[in-house]
Enzyme design. Structure first.
Site, PDB file in Angstrom:
ATOM      1  N   ARG A 151       0.858  -1.178   0.000  1.00  0.00           N
ATOM      2  CA  ARG A 151       0.000   0.000   0.000  1.00  0.00           C
ATOM      3  C   ARG A 151       0.896   1.230   0.000  1.00  0.00           C
ATOM      4  O   ARG A 151       2.025   1.190   0.509  1.00  0.00           O
ATOM      5  CB  ARG A 151      -0.890   0.015   1.238  1.00  0.00           C
ATOM      6  CG  ARG A 151      -1.861  -1.163   1.368  1.00  0.00           C
ATOM      7  CD  ARG A 151      -2.678  -1.048   2.647  1.00  0.00           C
ATOM      8  NE  ARG A 151      -3.661  -2.110   2.762  1.00  0.00           N
ATOM      9  CZ  ARG A 151      -3.466  -3.247   3.428  1.00  0.00           C
ATOM     10  NH1 ARG A 151      -2.292  -3.465   4.027  1.00  0.00           N
ATOM     11  NH2 ARG A 151      -4.411  -4.168   3.498  1.00  0.00           N
ATOM     12  N   ARG A 249      -0.443  -2.106  -7.041  1.00  0.00           N
ATOM     13  CA  ARG A 249      -0.817  -3.159  -6.081  1.00  0.00           C
ATOM     14  C   ARG A 249      -1.810  -4.122  -6.728  1.00  0.00           C
ATOM     15  O   ARG A 249      -1.688  -5.339  -6.592  1.00  0.00           O
ATOM     16  CB  ARG A 249      -1.401  -2.512  -4.835  1.00  0.00           C
ATOM     17  CG  ARG A 249      -1.872  -3.475  -3.741  1.00  0.00           C
ATOM     18  CD  ARG A 249      -2.205  -2.663  -2.493  1.00  0.00           C
ATOM     19  NE  ARG A 249      -3.091  -3.353  -1.570  1.00  0.00           N
ATOM     20  CZ  ARG A 249      -2.686  -4.165  -0.589  1.00  0.00           C
ATOM     21  NH1 ARG A 249      -1.400  -4.425  -0.443  1.00  0.00           N
ATOM     22  NH2 ARG A 249      -3.557  -4.731   0.220  1.00  0.00           N
ATOM     23  N   HIS A 272      -4.204  -9.098   3.707  1.00  0.00           N
ATOM     24  CA  HIS A 272      -5.649  -9.182   3.902  1.00  0.00           C
ATOM     25  C   HIS A 272      -6.027 -10.155   5.005  1.00  0.00           C
ATOM     26  O   HIS A 272      -7.193 -10.340   5.280  1.00  0.00           O
ATOM     27  CB  HIS A 272      -6.327  -9.628   2.606  1.00  0.00           C
ATOM     28  CG  HIS A 272      -6.384  -8.546   1.579  1.00  0.00           C
ATOM     29  ND1 HIS A 272      -6.827  -8.763   0.292  1.00  0.00           N
ATOM     30  CD2 HIS A 272      -6.065  -7.234   1.638  1.00  0.00           C
ATOM     31  CE1 HIS A 272      -6.773  -7.640  -0.389  1.00  0.00           C
ATOM     32  NE2 HIS A 272      -6.311  -6.710   0.408  1.00  0.00           N
TER      33      HIS A 272
END
Length: 305
Positions: A151, A249, A272
């Site tokens: 990120r 990403r 995640h």
């Protein structure tokens, strides 16, 4: 009904069947086989047999693919491949009911999906001016975003003290202050090592201490500045898509998926999934995640230059 075989053998038969299908390109045949193997991995992890697969299971699988940031176009192709597989099983009388009947493909926008091809990413790298002080830094930034799926917030906060160039690993703090270990590609590691040598010649402000990527004033780069760098390079490369750091990403996840990488490995690399401790993550997943990248990411076997 014919007795069901192991899932892997059914997929082998399906791929052989695809060779006889008219109108399917070689790429489509390869992609369909790859897509069904992703579903098979998902089923194996959850102990689901082919004959027990339900529409709910398929929705869970597709929700996982969606959460990885895979483009709608790639999602639609995966659904087509899975539908073709179950149509084949019905045709060959392995099953009677098709769990895909109520599964709908995502609506596709007329605009191009915000995923870059490997060639487009390479063209952005080639567009970096060679005579600027920040050229090396910007090249390293692109390789870190695309090669590790970071990120933008993780990139600007990345610290030297949490980087191990020898092992090619970086510990980042993601959403919810959860730490994860990120593999660094050989190309990115070499570029970052060169950049860190150059970084020593730049004046460093107190706020920039231990931060990998600095601006010309010696402070940490901001998210806005990273957006500007990426957009400018996309324009220089003649790319018409709406490109942002998050596009890299998404491209990271999409290229790994289309290259055949394991869904769970992609999920973990993107951060995640909650990881209890960095030590546990290191112990369980370092070698496996690195193997997935080495086998399936376009830039992990690519020499610099």
């Amino acid at each position: 009904m014919r007795p069901l075989k192991e899932t892997a053998k059914l997929i082998d038969e399906f791929e052989a069947h695809l060779l006889l299908e008219k109108g399917l390109s070689d790429n489509t045949q390869t992609s369909y086989g790859c897509d069904v193997r992703h579903l098979a991995d998902f089923m194996e992890e959850r102990g689901i047999r082919v004959e027990d697969l339900s529409p709910d299971h398929l929705h869970q699988f597709l929700a996982l693919v969606h959460d990885l940031g895979i483009s709608p176009r790639s999602q639609a192709r995966m659904i087509s491949g899975i539908k073709a597989f179950f149509n084949f099983l019905i045709l060959e009388k392995y099953i009677e009911e098709n769990p895909c009947e109520l599964i709908e493909s995502p609506k596709l926008s007329r605009e191009l999906p915000d995923v870059l091809s490997v060639e487009e990413i390479d063209s952005m790298i080639a567009a970096i001016p060679s005579d600027k002080d920040e050229s090396l830094r910007n090249h390293a930034i692109i390789e870190m975003l695309y090669g590790s799926g970071l990120r933008v917030s993780e990139l600007v906060e990345a610290r030297i003290s949490r980087l191990d160039l020898k092992q090619r690993l970086l510990i980042v703090e993601g959403k919810g202050s959860k730490e994860r270990l990120v593999p660094v590609s050989p190309v990115a590691a070499e570029l970052v090592e060169e950049w860190l040598r150059q970084r020593r010649t730049w004046k460093e402000k107190p706020t920039g201490q231990d931060i990998i990527f600095l601006n010309r004033r010696g402070a940490p780069l901001t998210r806005v500045m990273i957006f500007y760098i990426i957009k400018q390079l996309a324009e220089l490369a003649g790319i018409k898509k709406n490109v942002s750091p998050h596009t890299l990403r998404h491209s990271f996840a999409t290229h790994l998926l289309e290259g055949g990488a394991n869904l769970r490995a992609i999920q973990e690399m993107l951060g995640h999934e909650s990881i209890a401790t960095t030590e546990l993550y290191l112990h369980l997943d370092r070698s496996r995640l690195r193997r997935e990248l080495l086998d399936h990411h376009p830039h992990y076997c690519k020499p610099k230059g």
